[in-house]
Design an enzyme around this catalytic site. Sequence first.
Site, PDB file in Angstrom:
ATOM      1  N   ASP A 161       0.838  -1.206   0.000  1.00 20.67           N
ATOM      2  CA  ASP A 161       0.000   0.000   0.000  1.00 20.67           C
ATOM      3  C   ASP A 161       0.872   1.254   0.000  1.00 20.67           C
ATOM      4  O   ASP A 161       1.984   1.246   0.521  1.00 20.67           O
ATOM      5  CB  ASP A 161      -0.907  -0.041   1.238  1.00 20.67           C
ATOM      6  CG  ASP A 161      -2.043   0.966   1.148  1.00 20.67           C
ATOM      7  OD1 ASP A 161      -2.320   1.474   0.036  1.00 20.67           O
ATOM      8  OD2 ASP A 161      -2.652   1.263   2.186  1.00 20.67           O
ATOM      9  N   HIS A 188       3.047   3.209  -8.901  1.00 15.95           N
ATOM     10  CA  HIS A 188       2.904   1.769  -9.166  1.00 15.95           C
ATOM     11  C   HIS A 188       4.177   1.232  -9.834  1.00 15.95           C
ATOM     12  O   HIS A 188       4.623   0.135  -9.548  1.00 15.95           O
ATOM     13  CB  HIS A 188       1.689   1.507 -10.062  1.00 15.95           C
ATOM     14  CG  HIS A 188       0.389   1.929  -9.422  1.00 15.95           C
ATOM     15  ND1 HIS A 188       0.074   1.613  -8.122  1.00 15.95           N
ATOM     16  CD2 HIS A 188      -0.670   2.644  -9.901  1.00 15.95           C
ATOM     17  CE1 HIS A 188      -1.121   2.111  -7.818  1.00 15.95           C
ATOM     18  NE2 HIS A 188      -1.587   2.749  -8.878  1.00 15.95           N
ATOM     19  N   LEU A 196      11.376 -20.388  -4.234  1.00 19.56           N
ATOM     20  CA  LEU A 196      10.303 -19.551  -3.683  1.00 19.56           C
ATOM     21  C   LEU A 196       9.026 -19.637  -4.531  1.00 19.56           C
ATOM     22  O   LEU A 196       9.083 -19.539  -5.763  1.00 19.56           O
ATOM     23  CB  LEU A 196      10.779 -18.094  -3.636  1.00 19.56           C
ATOM     24  CG  LEU A 196       9.732 -17.054  -3.220  1.00 19.56           C
ATOM     25  CD1 LEU A 196       9.353 -17.217  -1.756  1.00 19.56           C
ATOM     26  CD2 LEU A 196      10.236 -15.638  -3.488  1.00 19.56           C
TER      27      LEU A 196
END
Length: 239
Positions: free
Chosen positions: A19, A36, A130
């Site tokens: 956020d 972004h 991962l």
Amino acid sequence: MVTETSSSDIPKHVAVIMDGNGRWARARGLPRREGHRAGAESVREAVEACKELGIGYLTLYAFSSENWNRPRQEIEALMILLERFLKEKTPEMHKQNVRLHAIGRLDSLPDRCRNELRRAIEATSGNDGLNLILALSYGAREEITDAAKAIAEDVAAGRLTPDEIDRELFASYLYTSAFPDPDLLIRTSGELRLSNFLLWQISYAEIVITKKFWPDFRKADLHAAVEEYTSRQRRFGAI
Ligand code: FPP
């Protein structure tokens, strides 16, 4: 049954509410899309930090069901960014033994984005390092509703009886059925909300909130959040 653990162990699964991209951009007099764009760099930092720490799963809240209510231009910018990220970063992810997954109502994504996503998931499907899980067009209430609907269909078709419905069975109908629940939830930009993210799965997760905006989030911040997690006692409802 696990009733108490010291969480001195590294979390298996870290989930992040990324956020503050918009506020990061506004503070610099930049358009929101630049926030972004900078946020996509932080994704790389988070992936690298998880690899360094030996974390098995990283789930990132990249686009929520509610984000469809943003101005059309911002949605388009986010979809283009996602498409570009998938196209450009897949070879690097593959080299790093990262396996990509996605959760959410993926059918709602634009075709180009969905195709790029499918391609990246396929290209990394043989990796066993991962697991990077992107939550896209994702909402926890939608996920739980979808699960309830699928269970009801199976009951109506005689494939399942109501007595068979328990926590494990319900969880197996969620988008996340193949992953362990997150142990640690990180939210950036200081907001104290869950924002419709993994509501079922984070029942017992430890929560770490950092004031930093997501584009400022660096490897050291993920290391610090994990350090805070390891210092806590997890009791899972017991005393
Ligand atoms: C929240 O910031 C962030 C988002 C809605 C999108 C998250 C997307 C990225 C980090 C970049 C792309 C992701 C990938 C995986 C390539 P906000 O816009 O709500 O910020 P604000 O609360 O300050 O307005």
